[in-house]
Scaffold this motif. Structure first.
Motif, mmCIF file in Angstrom:
data_model
loop_
_atom_site.group_PDB
_atom_site.id
_atom_site.type_symbol
_atom_site.label_atom_id
_atom_site.label_comp_id
_atom_site.label_asym_id
_atom_site.label_seq_id
_atom_site.Cartn_x
_atom_site.Cartn_y
_atom_site.Cartn_z
ATOM 1 N N GLU A 88 -134.801 58.705 17.209
ATOM 2 C CA GLU A 88 -134.828 57.285 16.829
ATOM 3 C C GLU A 88 -134.269 56.421 17.963
ATOM 4 O O GLU A 88 -134.838 55.392 18.310
ATOM 5 C CB GLU A 88 -134.017 57.090 15.552
ATOM 6 C CG GLU A 88 -133.892 55.658 15.087
ATOM 7 C CD GLU A 88 -132.972 55.550 13.884
ATOM 8 O OE1 GLU A 88 -132.177 54.586 13.843
ATOM 9 O OE2 GLU A 88 -133.020 56.432 13.006
ATOM 10 N N ARG A 89 -133.137 56.853 18.526
ATOM 11 C CA ARG A 89 -132.513 56.086 19.617
ATOM 12 C C ARG A 89 -133.425 56.053 20.848
ATOM 13 O O ARG A 89 -133.519 55.033 21.518
ATOM 14 C CB ARG A 89 -131.154 56.680 19.983
ATOM 15 C CG ARG A 89 -130.138 56.780 18.858
ATOM 16 C CD ARG A 89 -129.591 55.491 18.409
ATOM 17 N NE ARG A 89 -128.838 54.847 19.470
ATOM 18 C CZ ARG A 89 -128.048 53.810 19.289
ATOM 19 N NH1 ARG A 89 -127.879 53.318 18.091
ATOM 20 N NH2 ARG A 89 -127.425 53.259 20.295
ATOM 21 N N ASN A 108 -136.222 53.705 20.322
ATOM 22 C CA ASN A 108 -135.779 52.309 20.417
ATOM 23 C C ASN A 108 -135.527 51.871 21.855
ATOM 24 O O ASN A 108 -135.144 50.734 22.087
ATOM 25 C CB ASN A 108 -134.511 52.095 19.586
ATOM 26 C CG ASN A 108 -134.793 52.144 18.099
ATOM 27 O OD1 ASN A 108 -135.926 51.966 17.669
ATOM 28 N ND2 ASN A 108 -133.768 52.407 17.310
ATOM 29 N N GLY A 109 -135.660 52.792 22.806
ATOM 30 C CA GLY A 109 -135.531 52.436 24.211
ATOM 31 C C GLY A 109 -134.191 52.733 24.845
ATOM 32 O O GLY A 109 -133.936 52.308 25.974
ATOM 33 N N ASP A 110 -133.305 53.446 24.154
ATOM 34 C CA ASP A 110 -132.004 53.800 24.737
ATOM 35 C C ASP A 110 -132.180 54.800 25.877
ATOM 36 O O ASP A 110 -133.075 55.647 25.843
ATOM 37 C CB ASP A 110 -131.086 54.420 23.682
ATOM 38 C CG ASP A 110 -130.541 53.390 22.714
ATOM 39 O OD1 ASP A 110 -130.871 52.200 22.851
ATOM 40 O OD2 ASP A 110 -129.781 53.789 21.811
#
Length: 158
Positions: A70-71, A74-76
């Motif tokens: 998920e992270r 989200n672009g992390d």
């Protein structure tokens, strides 16, 4: 027949960790999935403790794998994902701890123990007596020794 059964059982069990990541967890982008797998291999399963979350079938490991994906989605960055997981679960979640002041003993202990072992060995070798430290033979012992040696030489020449 039994050999085949044992062989098939062995093959099935040897691939057990490969089943840890479920197909519904896999990201659609292969590059992001590769990043997620690499990060999951660095994180410890808090239930199993000697497996990465990538290899573990525990429910918490699944939750962490989903969190990592998920992270990433989200672009992390990789570092941001690791920092986020560490902030929630502590340094113990890392399979390879970071080199920091608080982990200095952890990283330095093997070197210190190796040096202490080498120093103990050198000390033991230096304290070991060198040469002959016993009492010399008496004349009677010298005569008996010479007789025994001459008997041995005669027996071996036969």
């Amino acid at each position: 027949m039994i050999r085949r059964l044992v062989f098939v059982l062995f093959l099935m069990l040897s691939a057990w960790p490969a089943f840890a990541v479920n197909p519904d967890e896999v990201l659609a982008d292969p590059a992001l999935e590769a990043r997620a797998r690499a990060l999951s291999a660095q994180l410890r399963c808090m239930v199993c403790q000697n497996q990465s979350i990538d290899d573990s079938n525990a429910e918490l490991a699944k939750d962490l794998r989903l969190l990592v994906r998920e992270r990433i989605a989200n672009g992390d960055s990789d570092a941001a994902v690791i920092d986020y997981v560490v902030s929630r679960y502590g340094e113990f979640v890392l399979l390879k701890p970071r080199f920091e002041t608080k982990t200095l003993i952890l990283w330095g202990a093997p070197v210190i123990l190796l040096l202490a072992g080498v120093a103990a060995m050198l000390t033991a070798v230096r304290r070991r007596p060198t040469g002959f430290t016993g009492t010399p033979l008496t004349e009677e012992e010298k005569v008996r020794l010479a007789a025994t040696l001459s008997e041995t030489e005669q027996d071996s020449s036969r």
